[in-house]
Design a protein around this motif. Structure first.
Motif, PDB file in Angstrom:
ATOM      1  N   GLY A 118    -123.452  20.546  54.383  1.00 50.19           N
ATOM      2  CA  GLY A 118    -123.792  19.136  54.473  1.00 50.19           C
ATOM      3  C   GLY A 118    -123.297  18.401  53.252  1.00 50.19           C
ATOM      4  N   CYS A 119    -123.482  17.092  53.275  1.00 53.18           N
ATOM      5  CA  CYS A 119    -123.045  16.245  52.165  1.00 53.18           C
ATOM      6  C   CYS A 119    -124.022  16.381  50.993  1.00 53.18           C
ATOM      7  N   HIS A 120    -123.481  16.514  49.792  1.00 55.00           N
ATOM      8  CA  HIS A 120    -124.354  16.675  48.618  1.00 55.00           C
ATOM      9  C   HIS A 120    -125.256  15.458  48.394  1.00 55.00           C
ATOM     10  N   SER A 121    -124.884  14.309  48.949  1.00 58.60           N
ATOM     11  CA  SER A 121    -125.725  13.119  48.768  1.00 58.60           C
ATOM     12  C   SER A 121    -127.103  13.295  49.425  1.00 58.60           C
ATOM     13  N   PHE A 161    -122.443  21.009  39.445  1.00 56.83           N
ATOM     14  CA  PHE A 161    -121.523  20.320  40.345  1.00 56.83           C
ATOM     15  C   PHE A 161    -120.126  20.846  40.092  1.00 56.83           C
ATOM     16  N   ASN A 162    -119.422  21.099  41.161  1.00 61.79           N
ATOM     17  CA  ASN A 162    -118.033  21.536  41.094  1.00 61.79           C
ATOM     18  C   ASN A 162    -117.263  20.536  41.955  1.00 61.79           C
ATOM     19  N   LEU A 163    -116.718  19.523  41.317  1.00 62.39           N
ATOM     20  CA  LEU A 163    -116.207  18.351  42.033  1.00 62.39           C
ATOM     21  C   LEU A 163    -114.685  18.349  42.163  1.00 62.39           C
ATOM     22  N   GLY A 164    -114.234  17.494  43.057  1.00 63.91           N
ATOM     23  CA  GLY A 164    -112.790  17.316  43.251  1.00 63.91           C
ATOM     24  C   GLY A 164    -112.329  18.056  44.486  1.00 63.91           C
ATOM     25  N   TYR A 165    -111.195  18.706  44.353  1.00 64.30           N
ATOM     26  CA  TYR A 165    -110.617  19.426  45.499  1.00 64.30           C
ATOM     27  C   TYR A 165    -110.833  20.921  45.307  1.00 64.30           C
ATOM     28  N   LEU A 166    -110.668  21.671  46.374  1.00 67.16           N
ATOM     29  CA  LEU A 166    -110.766  23.124  46.310  1.00 67.16           C
ATOM     30  C   LEU A 166    -109.419  23.674  45.854  1.00 67.16           C
ATOM     31  N   PRO A 167    -109.363  24.313  44.675  1.00 66.74           N
ATOM     32  CA  PRO A 167    -108.083  24.870  44.221  1.00 66.74           C
ATOM     33  C   PRO A 167    -107.447  25.761  45.286  1.00 66.74           C
ATOM     34  N   SER A 215    -106.421  16.786  49.968  1.00 62.75           N
ATOM     35  CA  SER A 215    -106.868  15.521  50.548  1.00 62.75           C
ATOM     36  C   SER A 215    -108.374  15.568  50.845  1.00 62.75           C
ATOM     37  N   ILE A 216    -108.970  16.743  50.756  1.00 66.21           N
ATOM     38  CA  ILE A 216    -110.420  16.870  50.965  1.00 66.21           C
ATOM     39  C   ILE A 216    -111.066  16.956  49.595  1.00 66.21           C
ATOM     40  N   VAL A 217    -111.674  15.865  49.180  1.00 62.79           N
ATOM     41  CA  VAL A 217    -112.209  15.783  47.818  1.00 62.79           C
ATOM     42  C   VAL A 217    -113.597  15.147  47.838  1.00 62.79           C
ATOM     43  N   THR A 218    -114.333  15.415  46.783  1.00 56.71           N
ATOM     44  CA  THR A 218    -115.608  14.732  46.623  1.00 56.71           C
ATOM     45  C   THR A 218    -115.348  13.271  46.240  1.00 56.71           C
ATOM     46  N   ARG A 219    -116.269  12.426  46.562  1.00 59.82           N
ATOM     47  CA  ARG A 219    -116.124  10.976  46.324  1.00 59.82           C
ATOM     48  C   ARG A 219    -117.206  10.499  45.365  1.00 59.82           C
ATOM     49  N   ALA A 241    -119.126   7.808  45.371  1.00 62.07           N
ATOM     50  CA  ALA A 241    -120.388   7.279  45.911  1.00 62.07           C
ATOM     51  C   ALA A 241    -121.364   8.397  46.282  1.00 62.07           C
ATOM     52  N   THR A 242    -120.854   9.421  46.970  1.00 63.19           N
ATOM     53  CA  THR A 242    -121.756  10.501  47.375  1.00 63.19           C
ATOM     54  C   THR A 242    -122.151  11.355  46.175  1.00 63.19           C
ATOM     55  N   THR A 243    -121.224  11.489  45.221  1.00 64.66           N
ATOM     56  CA  THR A 243    -121.544  12.277  44.028  1.00 64.66           C
ATOM     57  C   THR A 243    -122.625  11.586  43.206  1.00 64.66           C
ATOM     58  N   SER A 281    -115.039  18.952  37.093  1.00 64.77           N
ATOM     59  CA  SER A 281    -114.283  18.165  38.056  1.00 64.77           C
ATOM     60  C   SER A 281    -112.809  18.525  38.017  1.00 64.77           C
ATOM     61  N   TYR A 282    -112.269  18.877  39.161  1.00 60.31           N
ATOM     62  CA  TYR A 282    -110.824  19.073  39.313  1.00 60.31           C
ATOM     63  C   TYR A 282    -110.219  17.709  39.619  1.00 60.31           C
ATOM     64  N   ARG A 283    -109.432  17.188  38.685  1.00 61.90           N
ATOM     65  CA  ARG A 283    -108.930  15.819  38.825  1.00 61.90           C
ATOM     66  C   ARG A 283    -107.507  15.738  39.374  1.00 61.90           C
TER      67      ARG A 283
HETATM   68  C1  LIG Z   1    -113.977  21.903  43.462  1.00 60.71           C
HETATM   69  S1  LIG Z   1    -114.336  22.328  45.164  1.00 60.71           S
HETATM   70  C2  LIG Z   1    -115.701  23.415  44.961  1.00 60.71           C
HETATM   71  C3  LIG Z   1    -115.825  24.392  46.085  1.00 60.71           C
HETATM   72  C4  LIG Z   1    -117.037  25.343  45.972  1.00 60.71           C
HETATM   73  N1  LIG Z   1    -118.274  24.581  46.189  1.00 60.71           N
HETATM   74  C5  LIG Z   1    -117.097  26.039  44.655  1.00 60.71           C
HETATM   75  O1  LIG Z   1    -117.928  25.710  43.828  1.00 60.71           O
HETATM   76  O2  LIG Z   1    -116.259  26.920  44.430  1.00 60.71           O
HETATM   77  C6  LIG Z   1    -115.117  20.826  45.737  1.00 60.71           C
HETATM   78  C7  LIG Z   1    -115.503  20.918  47.194  1.00 60.71           C
HETATM   79  O3  LIG Z   1    -116.391  19.871  47.530  1.00 60.71           O
HETATM   80  C8  LIG Z   1    -116.264  19.658  48.918  1.00 60.71           C
HETATM   81  N2  LIG Z   1    -116.810  18.335  49.256  1.00 60.71           N
HETATM   82  C9  LIG Z   1    -116.146  17.169  49.480  1.00 60.71           C
HETATM   83  N3  LIG Z   1    -117.010  16.166  49.766  1.00 60.71           N
HETATM   84  C10 LIG Z   1    -118.249  16.715  49.714  1.00 60.71           C
HETATM   85  C11 LIG Z   1    -119.546  16.188  49.933  1.00 60.71           C
HETATM   86  N4  LIG Z   1    -119.732  14.892  50.230  1.00 60.71           N
HETATM   87  N5  LIG Z   1    -120.599  17.022  49.805  1.00 60.71           N
HETATM   88  C12 LIG Z   1    -120.414  18.320  49.490  1.00 60.71           C
HETATM   89  N6  LIG Z   1    -119.205  18.890  49.264  1.00 60.71           N
HETATM   90  C13 LIG Z   1    -118.132  18.097  49.395  1.00 60.71           C
HETATM   91  C14 LIG Z   1    -114.777  19.784  49.181  1.00 60.71           C
HETATM   92  O4  LIG Z   1    -114.557  20.275  50.470  1.00 60.71           O
HETATM   93  C15 LIG Z   1    -114.320  20.801  48.116  1.00 60.71           C
HETATM   94  O5  LIG Z   1    -114.070  22.043  48.708  1.00 60.71           O
END
Ligand SMILES: C[S@@+](CC[C@H](N)C(=O)[O-])C[C@H]1O[C@@H](n2cnc3c(N)ncnc32)[C@H](O)[C@@H]1O
Length: 83
Positions: free
Chosen positions: A10-13, A30-36, A41-45, A47-49, A70-72
């Motif tokens: 689910g969404c972290h928000s 928190f592990n933010l940004g994209y999945l290495p 294109s799938i990244v945390t945002r 507002a929800t963060t 945060s992976y920037r």
């Molecule tokens: C840096 S990766 C971390 C992946 C994994 N949670 C970890 O810690 O290894 C960030 C992940 O956050 C996910 N993500 C994006 N938006 C999100 C949201 N609103 N709530 C929770 N996760 C989200 C993305 O799919 C991405 O894989």
């Protein structure tokens, strides 16, 4: 065996929906940004963060800690959300 762990898809928000036992949170990460090596294109945002961090702060114990990594390296990674 892993116990005392609950995986949530689910969404972290919405984190407060899962913090209803009344026990304060001592540590959150928190592990933010994209999945290495994943789809950048799938990244945390922002507002929800911010909603997630705000929700956690309402449950954080005195002296508790939140870490934020945060992976920037994606298109919005250096966006400044300050007005
Ligand atoms: C840096 S990766 C971390 C992946 C994994 N949670 C970890 O810690 O290894 C960030 C992940 O956050 C996910 N993500 C994006 N938006 C999100 C949201 N609103 N709530 C929770 N996760 C989200 C993305 O799919 C991405 O894989």
């Amino acid at each position: 065996m892993i116990d005392r762990v609950r995986l949530v898809l689910g969404c972290h928000s919405g984190i407060e929906d899962y913090l209803r036992n009344g026990r304060p949170i001592q540590v959150a990460m928190f592990n933010l940004g994209y999945l290495p090596r994943g789809d950048r294109s799938i990244v945390t945002r922002a507002a929800t963060t911010l909603a997630a961090i705000g929700g956690l702060l309402r449950h954080l114990s005195i002296g508790g800690r939140i870490t934020i990594l945060s992976y920037r390296g994606h298109s919005g990674g250096r966006k400044n959300t300050k007005k």
